[in-house]
Enzyme design. Sequence first.
Site, PDB file in Angstrom:
ATOM      1  CG  ASP A  76      -0.185   0.021   2.546  1.00 39.12           C
ATOM      2  OD1 ASP A  76       0.818  -0.702   2.659  1.00 39.12           O
ATOM      3  OD2 ASP A  76      -0.582   0.765   3.459  1.00 39.12           O
ATOM      4  CD  GLU A 137       4.121   0.415   7.056  1.00 38.58           C
ATOM      5  OE1 GLU A 137       4.897   0.625   7.997  1.00 38.58           O
ATOM      6  OE2 GLU A 137       3.745   1.334   6.284  1.00 38.58           O
TER       7      GLU A 137
END
Length: 374
Positions: A76, A137
């Site tokens: 991400d 994350e």
Amino acid sequence: MKNERMYNEFVELVTTDAISGQESAVADKLAAKLADIGFTVIRDNAGEHYGGDCGNVIGIREGELDGALFFSSHMDRVPNGFGIKPVETDGVLRSDGTTILAADDISGVCAILEGLRQAVASGKPLPRLEVVFTTAEETVFGSKFLDMSLIQSKLGYAFDSPGPTGRMNNGAPGLYDITVEIKGRPAHAGNEPEKGIDAAKIMCDMLSTLKQGRIDFESTANFPILSTGSTARNVVCDFASFRGEARSRNLQKLEDYMVYFKEHCTRVAEAAGAEISIDAFANFLPFYMGEEEEVMVIAKEACEAAGIPYFAQVGGGGMDANIFNAQGMKTIGVATGYTGNHTTTEQLVLEDFYKSGELAAQMIYAYAKRCSDK
Ligand SMILES: [Zn+2]
């Protein structure tokens, strides 16, 4: 020297849109790439825990040697990472200025893929290699939902840190997310205020006498979110809440602060006759790896072999390495040449980026040598 394969892969992946919780387009590509390199790919259901569209991507390659080595980076990126157009100037990649670059953490992803390709192509006997490309994350840590029974490694490298290649991020704080609710008692503010218990005032008293901000060189606390349910000027406030965080790189100090925090807030509330509830959870725990740790020694050897200047430096944020260390796997952050991450001025020094691929391969060789020496 330009590494076309890494450059092209980086451009391919940053121009594939992603945001925390919606990483499936990137995840599909990474699963296929790992399979191409000869890895068995497993995809977990981490996303189901927080409404994401995919889980972590896990790649495993059984080794010729005893021992296992772990690598991770995250799929991400922070918001403003759609429609990225990388622009190269004088060996540095940037976005066109309207978006982030997403070198955090696609450069880490590419470094790992390159290291794996180099290591597998070398034909050398290798340890078991375990790779996890994590979800979310930047928000909730999809790595928290990783099934650690899949992972045999005791040592790991999270390719997810700013700075020049060779920088090892060997420590990061832990963080408690804290919410406090204060229940007072309503009363008519003009007729009989003495019958009320003013939750707003109690909250202010609590915060004005609390130790916060910089606690010491490695500990901080911050409580910026304050609210009351009140909408009426003429009623004594019967409810107030505030939210914030406490951080320290030292777990004992963090836990000591939490004990102090709870005692302080409870004392102020009880003295005023209010009820209090404190909800605090360890979002992630701190870690620190000294230079003598095997995970550090291998990183240093790998840097020497690749001609990369090695240095260790602690960071101020939390990352997947915090999550893996809390699970007992000694993991450090590894820089891949980017700076200014999370902003539109994010940039990636290509020479450093290319070296980070070789660094990953050298980490595998340095660890493999230990396995065969045993
Ligand atoms: Zn990152």
